[in-house]
Write a protein that holds these residues in place. Structure first.
Motif, PDB file in Angstrom:
ATOM      1  N   GLY A  56       1.342 -11.814   3.769  1.00 23.64           N
ATOM      2  CA  GLY A  56      -0.063 -11.763   4.650  1.00 23.64           C
ATOM      3  C   GLY A  56      -1.190 -11.899   3.825  1.00 23.64           C
ATOM      4  N   GLU A  57      -2.328 -12.047   4.329  1.00 24.31           N
ATOM      5  CA  GLU A  57      -3.598 -12.058   3.464  1.00 24.31           C
ATOM      6  C   GLU A  57      -4.226 -10.610   3.524  1.00 24.31           C
ATOM      7  OE1 GLU A  57      -6.678 -14.427   1.734  1.00 24.31           O
ATOM      8  OE2 GLU A  57      -4.566 -14.515   2.154  1.00 24.31           O
ATOM      9  N   GLY A  58      -3.772 -10.007   2.315  1.00 28.63           N
ATOM     10  CA  GLY A  58      -4.340  -8.678   2.428  1.00 28.63           C
ATOM     11  C   GLY A  58      -5.237  -8.394   1.421  1.00 28.63           C
ATOM     12  N   ARG A  59      -5.535  -7.009   0.849  1.00 32.14           N
ATOM     13  CA  ARG A  59      -6.623  -6.761  -0.027  1.00 32.14           C
ATOM     14  C   ARG A  59      -6.191  -7.231  -1.373  1.00 32.14           C
ATOM     15  NH1 ARG A  59      -5.582  -2.187   3.207  1.00 32.14           N
ATOM     16  NH2 ARG A  59      -7.237  -0.927   3.856  1.00 32.14           N
ATOM     17  N   GLU A  60      -7.072  -7.733  -2.284  1.00 36.46           N
ATOM     18  CA  GLU A  60      -6.526  -8.275  -3.417  1.00 36.46           C
ATOM     19  C   GLU A  60      -6.733  -6.999  -4.571  1.00 36.46           C
ATOM     20  OE1 GLU A  60      -8.721 -11.987  -4.441  1.00 36.46           O
ATOM     21  OE2 GLU A  60      -7.673 -13.018  -2.716  1.00 36.46           O
ATOM     22  N   ASP A  61      -5.462  -6.087  -4.460  1.00 36.12           N
ATOM     23  CA  ASP A  61      -5.696  -5.151  -5.171  1.00 36.12           C
ATOM     24  C   ASP A  61      -4.351  -5.027  -5.980  1.00 36.12           C
ATOM     25  OD1 ASP A  61      -4.096  -4.148  -3.395  1.00 36.12           O
ATOM     26  OD2 ASP A  61      -5.199  -2.541  -2.649  1.00 36.12           O
ATOM     27  N   GLU A  62      -4.172  -3.744  -6.450  1.00 38.10           N
ATOM     28  CA  GLU A  62      -3.033  -3.528  -7.429  1.00 38.10           C
ATOM     29  C   GLU A  62      -1.599  -3.352  -6.802  1.00 38.10           C
ATOM     30  OE1 GLU A  62      -3.179   0.325  -9.524  1.00 38.10           O
ATOM     31  OE2 GLU A  62      -4.984   0.377  -8.315  1.00 38.10           O
ATOM     32  N   TYR A  63      -1.848  -3.162  -5.544  1.00 33.24           N
ATOM     33  CA  TYR A  63      -0.594  -3.061  -4.585  1.00 33.24           C
ATOM     34  C   TYR A  63      -0.152  -4.524  -3.938  1.00 33.24           C
ATOM     35  CZ  TYR A  63      -2.376   1.458  -5.379  1.00 33.24           C
ATOM     36  OH  TYR A  63      -2.864   2.706  -6.402  1.00 33.24           O
ATOM     37  N   ASN A  64      -0.812  -5.589  -4.071  1.00 32.36           N
ATOM     38  CA  ASN A  64      -0.796  -6.665  -3.414  1.00 32.36           C
ATOM     39  C   ASN A  64       0.153  -7.550  -4.538  1.00 32.36           C
ATOM     40  OD1 ASN A  64      -0.876  -9.477  -2.363  1.00 32.36           O
ATOM     41  ND2 ASN A  64      -2.718  -9.203  -1.483  1.00 32.36           N
ATOM     42  N   ALA A  65       1.524  -7.718  -4.066  1.00 33.24           N
ATOM     43  CA  ALA A  65       2.404  -8.500  -5.130  1.00 33.24           C
ATOM     44  C   ALA A  65       2.131  -9.678  -5.125  1.00 33.24           C
ATOM     45  CB  ALA A  65       3.769  -8.309  -4.749  1.00 33.24           C
ATOM     46  N   ILE A  66       1.623 -10.474  -4.104  1.00 29.48           N
ATOM     47  CA  ILE A  66       1.039 -11.893  -4.300  1.00 29.48           C
ATOM     48  C   ILE A  66      -0.175 -12.184  -5.063  1.00 29.48           C
ATOM     49  CG2 ILE A  66       0.322 -13.766  -2.855  1.00 29.48           C
ATOM     50  CD1 ILE A  66       1.271 -12.546  -0.578  1.00 29.48           C
ATOM     51  N   ASN A  67      -1.128 -11.210  -5.221  1.00 27.16           N
ATOM     52  CA  ASN A  67      -2.172 -10.995  -6.131  1.00 27.16           C
ATOM     53  C   ASN A  67      -1.783 -10.811  -7.466  1.00 27.16           C
ATOM     54  OD1 ASN A  67      -5.373 -10.810  -6.766  1.00 27.16           O
ATOM     55  ND2 ASN A  67      -4.863  -8.897  -6.870  1.00 27.16           N
ATOM     56  N   LYS A  68      -0.969  -9.857  -7.752  1.00 26.08           N
ATOM     57  CA  LYS A  68      -0.682  -9.473  -9.128  1.00 26.08           C
ATOM     58  C   LYS A  68       0.444 -10.179  -9.789  1.00 26.08           C
ATOM     59  CE  LYS A  68      -2.010  -6.352 -10.831  1.00 26.08           C
ATOM     60  NZ  LYS A  68      -3.203  -6.275 -11.535  1.00 26.08           N
ATOM     61  N   CYS A 502       4.768  -8.329   1.658  1.00 26.85           N
ATOM     62  CA  CYS A 502       4.557  -8.150   0.196  1.00 26.85           C
ATOM     63  C   CYS A 502       3.018  -8.202  -0.307  1.00 26.85           C
ATOM     64  CB  CYS A 502       5.347  -9.008  -0.519  1.00 26.85           C
ATOM     65  SG  CYS A 502       4.663 -10.792  -0.180  1.00 26.85           S
ATOM     66  N   ASP A 503       2.175  -8.301   0.682  1.00 25.82           N
ATOM     67  CA  ASP A 503       0.751  -8.410   0.626  1.00 25.82           C
ATOM     68  C   ASP A 503       0.317  -6.858   0.379  1.00 25.82           C
ATOM     69  OD1 ASP A 503       0.090  -7.940   3.541  1.00 25.82           O
ATOM     70  OD2 ASP A 503       1.628  -9.446   3.328  1.00 25.82           O
ATOM     71  N   ASP A 504       1.027  -5.752   0.906  1.00 29.61           N
ATOM     72  CA  ASP A 504       0.628  -4.433   0.620  1.00 29.61           C
ATOM     73  C   ASP A 504       1.761  -3.577   0.846  1.00 29.61           C
ATOM     74  OD1 ASP A 504      -1.161  -2.321   0.742  1.00 29.61           O
ATOM     75  OD2 ASP A 504      -1.491  -2.208   2.941  1.00 29.61           O
ATOM     76  N   MET A 505       2.022  -3.059  -0.416  1.00 27.90           N
ATOM     77  CA  MET A 505       3.224  -2.252  -0.585  1.00 27.90           C
ATOM     78  C   MET A 505       2.999  -0.968  -1.204  1.00 27.90           C
ATOM     79  SD  MET A 505       5.581  -5.178  -2.480  1.00 27.90           S
ATOM     80  CE  MET A 505       6.970  -4.062  -2.705  1.00 27.90           C
ATOM     81  N   VAL A 506       2.002  -0.144  -0.596  1.00 30.31           N
ATOM     82  CA  VAL A 506       1.315   1.111  -0.888  1.00 30.31           C
ATOM     83  C   VAL A 506       1.409   1.714   0.619  1.00 30.31           C
ATOM     84  CG1 VAL A 506      -0.861   0.794  -1.074  1.00 30.31           C
ATOM     85  CG2 VAL A 506       0.402   2.841  -2.243  1.00 30.31           C
ATOM     86  N   GLN A 507       1.681   3.057   0.835  1.00 30.82           N
ATOM     87  CA  GLN A 507       1.428   3.528   1.958  1.00 30.82           C
ATOM     88  C   GLN A 507      -0.021   4.235   1.809  1.00 30.82           C
ATOM     89  OE1 GLN A 507       4.136   6.978   2.896  1.00 30.82           O
ATOM     90  NE2 GLN A 507       5.791   5.850   1.748  1.00 30.82           N
ATOM     91  N   ARG A 508      -0.798   3.799   3.047  1.00 27.89           N
ATOM     92  CA  ARG A 508      -2.114   4.022   3.207  1.00 27.89           C
ATOM     93  C   ARG A 508      -2.301   5.275   4.198  1.00 27.89           C
ATOM     94  NH1 ARG A 508      -4.879   0.488   0.105  1.00 27.89           N
ATOM     95  NH2 ARG A 508      -3.684  -1.437  -0.524  1.00 27.89           N
TER      96      ARG A 508
END
Length: 532
Positions: A56-68, A502-508
């Protein structure tokens, strides 16, 4: 496994003749399926659709496996001018699910793409049937009811979860309470634990809720108990014939009352098995049988003349166990005992083979799917992915029907998935898939090449962030190869995700902030995301 390519087929004379036949455009097109040339995408130009599962297209943060993972191909394609990168809703009502808080999934996403419209999904149809009472007037329900009225035990088999992807607890709860209202005196539950569409570690909560409900049923005069169980990825819920050993484990536990682990309660089973193996989690919990304290005998093997209701509404992971129950010529494993039961599913799982014959709620019906339009007009399609996603890019794409839309114009190739935990080999078969699809594209034999990469979803479900980063890089390399092939042959391409993961791998929390455990560490997430 030796590498096979489409180009190698050209070396075979007989194959060459068959491929020439594929080049013949259909002469007698059904008037309902006539396709006219598209102004932007002419028919003679090869078109490649690359489906990224769980991407997906998620937050570009440290929990986004695509971004990291620094996926250079995807990043480059996003920034090419003029910008053609768009976000599409892939969850909730936008893909036919009951609520906009429902995450998307492979069935809903690929139904939508393959049908070109929103398809009201199975969970919604079950909700509607419960609300208007039609579920309890169905031929399947009346058939099941007749079985327990005549003394058969009612067995419920399925995923104990409220994830809403394969099943939902509130639906199950309504059904078993109605069964008791309608004279059912004995119920056994064969539960598959989730930890995949819901957070890891929640299986105990669902078991405790079920036990609370069963205690109430016993007060009503119904002998209701949990009989067997196991983790969904290790017991019963295989899909696309990936590993029949999974189904065999389930058959032995549910039907025969035979498993290597025996406990006096399901809660004890979960607690003890996890304590014994620190790598054991909800989705991979070994099969277990619940036994009676007084004599050590199983509480609920499935016997002759019993009733089995499979309460999963989604099809893919219940087709194989259904075959084991209903197929007289079944040969995938030795069943030891094949009881004559009344087998009823919440919904029919395969519309082409009508599996199973009896069900409680009418499944989605599909008309004028994309594959039928293409094949009727002589468009030659090549579809490829690995075993773990083969049904998404064929079965779900084609309106939840097994088989091809056209025996000549459709070519499907399955790359065998490795039967190991996905975090141990996160690259999966991405490179092989990309190479074969690339050769198919350059062969000139196909007009439409449909490719799916499974990595983002299958590895994203494991909670292993580092492994998921490797998975994303493997997919990125595949994209790079395919796009280069498109440029070589002057074709066109589209890259799309079927849902997030895989774009957001943390519970929020409700505000979107990462949730932390008692030690201040982020809580990893195994389930799909709501990202576009």
């Amino acid at each position: 496994m030796p590498k096979t390519t489409v180009c190698q087929l050209l070396q075979d004379k007989e194959a060459n003749l068959a491929l020439c036949a594929k080049n013949t455009v259909a002469q007698n097109v059904d008037p309902e399926y006539v396709l006219y040339d598209h102004p932007v995408c002419p028919r003679h130009v090869p078109f490649v659709l690359i489906v990224l599962s769980g991407w997906g297209e998620g937050r570009e943060d440290e929990y986004n496996a695509i971004n990291k993972s620094n996926c250079l191909a995807i990043k480059t394609l996003r920034n090419i001018y003029p910008y053609r990168w768009r976000t599409l809703k892939a969850h909730g009502e936008w893909v036919g699910l009951p609520k906009n808080t429902d995450t998307g999934n492979g069935e809903a996403g690929n139904n939508a793409m393959g049908c070109g419209k929103i398809i009201i999904q199975r969970a919604t149809l079950v909700d509607n049937a419960i609300a208007d009472g039609s579920i309890y007037k169905s031929e399947g329900w009346l058939h099941a009811k007749e079985g327990w009225v005549y003394g058969g035990t009612l067995h419920f088999l399925g995923l104990l979860s409220d994830g809403g992807v394969h099943s939902r607890y509130d639906q199950l709860q309504h059904i078993f309470k109605t069964a008791v209202d309608q004279q059912c005196k004995k119920i056994r539950f064969h539960i598959l634990l989730d930890g995949r569409d819901v957070h890891e570690g929640t299986s105990l909560q669902f078991v405790e809720q079920l036990e609370k409900d069963l205690e109430e049923l016993r007060k009503w005069g119904c002998d209701a108990r949990i009989a067997s169980g196991g983790g969904r990825m290790f017991v019963t819920m295989d899909h696309y014939n990936a590993d029949w050993r999974i189904v065999r484990r389930g058959w032995y536990a549910h039907v025969l009352g035979d498993a290597p682990h025996k406990f006096e309660s399901a809660a004890e089973a979960i607690t003890a098995l996890k304590k014994a193996d620190p790598h054991c989690n909800d989705q991979y919990l070994p099969p277990f049988v619940v036994i009676q304290k007084k004599n050590g005998q199983p509480w609920g093997p499935i016997l002759q003349e019993d009733v089995v209701i499979n309460f999963n509404f989604r099809a893919d992971r219940m087709i194989q166990i259904s075959q084991a129950f209903v197929d007289e010529k079944f040969d995938k494993f030795e069943r030891i005992r094949w009881p004559n039961v009344r087998y009823v599913a919440l919904m029919q799982y395969d519309l082409a083979t009508k599996l199973p014959l009896r069900y409680l709620v009418e499944p989605p019906r599909f008309e004028k799917i994309a594959g039928k339009y293409l094949s009727e007009n002589g468009v030659r399609t090549f579809a490829i992915t690995e075993t773990q996603k083969m049904g998404h890019i064929t079965f779900n794409w084609n309106g939840n029907k097994s088989g091809k839309t056209h025996e000549i114009n459709d070519t499907y190739q399955e790359v065998q998935s490795e039967n190991i935990r996905f975090e141990l080999e996160p690259e999966m078969r991405a490179a092989t898939i990309a190479n074969i699809a690339h050769d198919a594209l350059l062969s000139g034999l196909y007009d439409f090449v449909r490719v799916m990469f499974a990595n983002g979803d299958m590895v994203g479900h494991t909670r292993d962030f580092e492994a998921t980063k490797r998975a994303c890089l493997a997919v990125d390399e595949g994209i790079k190869l395919l796009v280069s092939g498109v440029e070589l042959c002057g074709g066109m391409y589209m890259i799309v995700g079927d849902h997030g993961n895989c774009d957001d791998m943390v519970q929020r929390d409700a505000e979107g902030n990462p949730q932390l455990d008692a030690c201040g560490k982020p809580l990893p997430k195994t389930c799909h995301s709501l990202d576009e």
